[in-house]
Design a protein around this motif. Structure first.
Motif, PDB file in Angstrom:
ATOM      1  N   ALA A   1       0.865  -1.188   0.000  1.00  0.00           N
ATOM      2  CA  ALA A   1       0.000   0.000   0.000  1.00  0.00           C
ATOM      3  C   ALA A   1       0.900   1.236   0.000  1.00  0.00           C
ATOM      4  CB  ALA A   1      -0.906  -0.016   1.227  1.00  0.00           C
ATOM      5  N   ILE A   2       1.008   1.915  -1.136  1.00  0.00           N
ATOM      6  CA  ILE A   2       1.973   3.010  -1.272  1.00  0.00           C
ATOM      7  C   ILE A   2       1.359   4.376  -0.969  1.00  0.00           C
ATOM      8  CG2 ILE A   2       3.512   4.207  -2.887  1.00  0.00           C
ATOM      9  CD1 ILE A   2       4.002   1.458  -4.203  1.00  0.00           C
ATOM     10  N   GLY A   3       0.349   4.792  -1.710  1.00  0.00           N
ATOM     11  CA  GLY A   3      -0.308   6.075  -1.451  1.00  0.00           C
ATOM     12  C   GLY A   3       0.601   7.277  -1.615  1.00  0.00           C
ATOM     13  N   SER A   4       1.400   7.293  -2.675  1.00  0.00           N
ATOM     14  CA  SER A   4       2.363   8.367  -2.912  1.00  0.00           C
ATOM     15  C   SER A   4       1.871   9.298  -4.014  1.00  0.00           C
ATOM     16  CB  SER A   4       3.703   7.741  -3.307  1.00  0.00           C
ATOM     17  OG  SER A   4       4.641   8.726  -3.630  1.00  0.00           O
ATOM     18  N   GLY A   5       1.830  10.605  -3.728  1.00  0.00           N
ATOM     19  CA  GLY A   5       1.307  11.573  -4.683  1.00  0.00           C
ATOM     20  C   GLY A   5       2.354  12.129  -5.634  1.00  0.00           C
ATOM     21  N   TYR A   6       1.896  12.556  -6.804  1.00  0.00           N
ATOM     22  CA  TYR A   6       2.733  13.183  -7.838  1.00  0.00           C
ATOM     23  C   TYR A   6       2.122  14.517  -8.229  1.00  0.00           C
ATOM     24  CZ  TYR A   6       5.875   9.334  -9.021  1.00  0.00           C
ATOM     25  OH  TYR A   6       6.866   8.395  -9.003  1.00  0.00           O
ATOM     26  N   ARG A   7       2.913  15.584  -8.183  1.00  0.00           N
ATOM     27  CA  ARG A   7       2.415  16.898  -8.610  1.00  0.00           C
ATOM     28  C   ARG A   7       2.296  16.989 -10.120  1.00  0.00           C
ATOM     29  NH1 ARG A   7       4.863  21.570  -4.695  1.00  0.00           N
ATOM     30  NH2 ARG A   7       4.010  20.666  -2.809  1.00  0.00           N
ATOM     31  N   ASP A   8       3.129  16.233 -10.845  1.00  0.00           N
ATOM     32  CA  ASP A   8       3.098  16.331 -12.306  1.00  0.00           C
ATOM     33  C   ASP A   8       2.399  15.136 -12.951  1.00  0.00           C
ATOM     34  OD1 ASP A   8       5.209  14.745 -11.479  1.00  0.00           O
ATOM     35  OD2 ASP A   8       6.692  15.657 -12.796  1.00  0.00           O
ATOM     36  N   GLY A   9       1.475  14.528 -12.236  1.00  0.00           N
ATOM     37  CA  GLY A   9       0.543  13.538 -12.766  1.00  0.00           C
ATOM     38  C   GLY A   9       1.137  12.456 -13.632  1.00  0.00           C
ATOM     39  N   LEU A  10       0.471  12.184 -14.747  1.00  0.00           N
ATOM     40  CA  LEU A  10       0.866  11.085 -15.622  1.00  0.00           C
ATOM     41  C   LEU A  10       2.254  11.310 -16.219  1.00  0.00           C
ATOM     42  CD1 LEU A  10      -0.061   8.372 -16.672  1.00  0.00           C
ATOM     43  CD2 LEU A  10      -1.123   9.539 -18.604  1.00  0.00           C
ATOM     44  N   ALA A  11       2.608  12.544 -16.534  1.00  0.00           N
ATOM     45  CA  ALA A  11       3.944  12.832 -17.085  1.00  0.00           C
ATOM     46  C   ALA A  11       5.029  12.403 -16.098  1.00  0.00           C
ATOM     47  CB  ALA A  11       4.070  14.313 -17.416  1.00  0.00           C
ATOM     48  N   GLY A  12       4.854  12.713 -14.824  1.00  0.00           N
ATOM     49  CA  GLY A  12       5.822  12.322 -13.810  1.00  0.00           C
ATOM     50  C   GLY A  12       5.880  10.825 -13.612  1.00  0.00           C
ATOM     51  N   LEU A  13       4.738  10.183 -13.649  1.00  0.00           N
ATOM     52  CA  LEU A  13       4.682   8.730 -13.482  1.00  0.00           C
ATOM     53  C   LEU A  13       5.369   8.024 -14.636  1.00  0.00           C
ATOM     54  CD1 LEU A  13       1.022   8.508 -12.200  1.00  0.00           C
ATOM     55  CD2 LEU A  13       3.039   7.804 -10.919  1.00  0.00           C
ATOM     56  N   THR A  14       5.052   8.412 -15.871  1.00  0.00           N
ATOM     57  CA  THR A  14       5.669   7.735 -17.016  1.00  0.00           C
ATOM     58  C   THR A  14       7.177   7.973 -17.020  1.00  0.00           C
ATOM     59  OG1 THR A  14       5.109   9.602 -18.460  1.00  0.00           O
ATOM     60  CG2 THR A  14       3.625   7.710 -18.491  1.00  0.00           C
ATOM     61  N   ARG A  15       7.608   9.140 -16.610  1.00  0.00           N
ATOM     62  CA  ARG A  15       9.046   9.427 -16.524  1.00  0.00           C
ATOM     63  C   ARG A  15       9.694   8.502 -15.484  1.00  0.00           C
ATOM     64  NH1 ARG A  15       8.816  14.402 -14.505  1.00  0.00           N
ATOM     65  NH2 ARG A  15       8.998  13.540 -12.417  1.00  0.00           N
ATOM     66  N   ASP A  16       9.133   8.427 -14.311  1.00  0.00           N
ATOM     67  CA  ASP A  16       9.745   7.635 -13.242  1.00  0.00           C
ATOM     68  C   ASP A  16       9.708   6.140 -13.527  1.00  0.00           C
ATOM     69  OD1 ASP A  16      10.271  10.009 -12.014  1.00  0.00           O
ATOM     70  OD2 ASP A  16       9.139   9.578 -10.180  1.00  0.00           O
ATOM     71  N   TYR A  17       8.728   5.692 -14.308  1.00  0.00           N
ATOM     72  CA  TYR A  17       8.665   4.276 -14.668  1.00  0.00           C
ATOM     73  C   TYR A  17       9.419   3.970 -15.966  1.00  0.00           C
ATOM     74  CZ  TYR A  17       5.462   3.188 -10.869  1.00  0.00           C
ATOM     75  OH  TYR A  17       4.903   2.982  -9.635  1.00  0.00           O
ATOM     76  N   GLY A  18      10.170   4.951 -16.473  1.00  0.00           N
ATOM     77  CA  GLY A  18      11.076   4.693 -17.598  1.00  0.00           C
ATOM     78  C   GLY A  18      10.476   4.809 -18.973  1.00  0.00           C
ATOM     79  N   LEU A  19       9.328   5.463 -19.117  1.00  0.00           N
ATOM     80  CA  LEU A  19       8.677   5.568 -20.425  1.00  0.00           C
ATOM     81  C   LEU A  19       8.881   6.907 -21.112  1.00  0.00           C
ATOM     82  CD1 LEU A  19       5.354   3.747 -19.624  1.00  0.00           C
ATOM     83  CD2 LEU A  19       7.051   3.026 -21.297  1.00  0.00           C
ATOM     84  N   ALA A  20       9.375   7.901 -20.403  1.00  0.00           N
ATOM     85  CA  ALA A  20       9.511   9.250 -21.001  1.00  0.00           C
ATOM     86  C   ALA A  20      10.869   9.453 -21.630  1.00  0.00           C
ATOM     87  CB  ALA A  20       9.256  10.309 -19.932  1.00  0.00           C
TER      88      ALA A  20
END
Length: 191
Positions: free
Chosen positions: A172-191
């Motif tokens: 159970a992580i519950g960690s927020g991102y201010r830059d939404g999907l762009a930040g998520l895809t970057r951190d997961y190696g897709l950007a």
């Protein structure tokens, strides 16, 4: 009876449920009263990652325009554009026994579509949760209520399934991102 998790808690899924292979991950939310004149559209995205936490192929990024991974072991059942009504707003069906061996983690995220343009954030979202159900029995096994910890975030990593010693567990992580999907895809190696 479902196990209710707190942020940061990890719990076994398959070891305590022998024979479990097909699950449904349901995610839901409500939006608070909002007078910005635009509808809220929250979206579930799923990142299938290797041990390093990176997505190796675009096919392992699952969302409303790519509803399943290459072998169909992880399937997004459809986009709910309003979040209206009771129960899960979006669901992911997973066959744990068929998830490719190179996938070590399955991360579940919720983002707000066009959040910046619509001036929306998770401070305006309430009662967000994730739950894991045994597909065969519809029994709720695990539930994680996110709480109201967010304000300016436009994306949230809700939690992840991960392999540990041949079994699947949930974090159970519950960690927020201010830059939404762009930040998520970057951190997961897709950007």
């Amino acid at each position: 009876m479902a196990i209710n998790l707190s942020k940061g808690q990890k719990v076994d899924l398959t070891k305590s449920n022998p024979g479990l292979s097909k699950i449904t991950v349901g995610l839901g939310w409500d939006t608070n009263k909002y007078d910005g004149g635009k509808d809220f559209d929250l979206d579930v995205s799923v990142f299938l990652t290797n041990a390093a936490g990176k997505v190796e192929s675009e096919k392992n990024f699952i969302y409303f325009n790519n509803k399943q991974n290459e072998n169909g072991s992880v399937v997004h059942t459809g986009d709910n554009r309003t979040g209206e009504g009771e129960g899960d707003d979006e669901q992911i069906a997973i066959d744990l026994n068929s998830v490719p061996a190179n996938v070590e983690k399955i991360a579940f995220t919720i983002t707000i579509y066009e959040a910046n343009e619509r001036n929306q954030n998770f401070g305006q979202v309430s009662r967000a949760y994730a739950r894991i159900l045994n597909e065969a029995t519809s029994q709720e096994l695990i539930r994680f209520d996110l709480g109201e910890d967010f304000s300016v975030e436009t994306g949230v990593v809700v939690g992840e399934l991960y392999r540990h010693s041949g079994e699947w567990k949930f974090n159970a992580i519950g960690s927020g991102y201010r830059d939404g999907l762009a930040g998520l895809t970057r951190d997961y190696g897709l950007a």
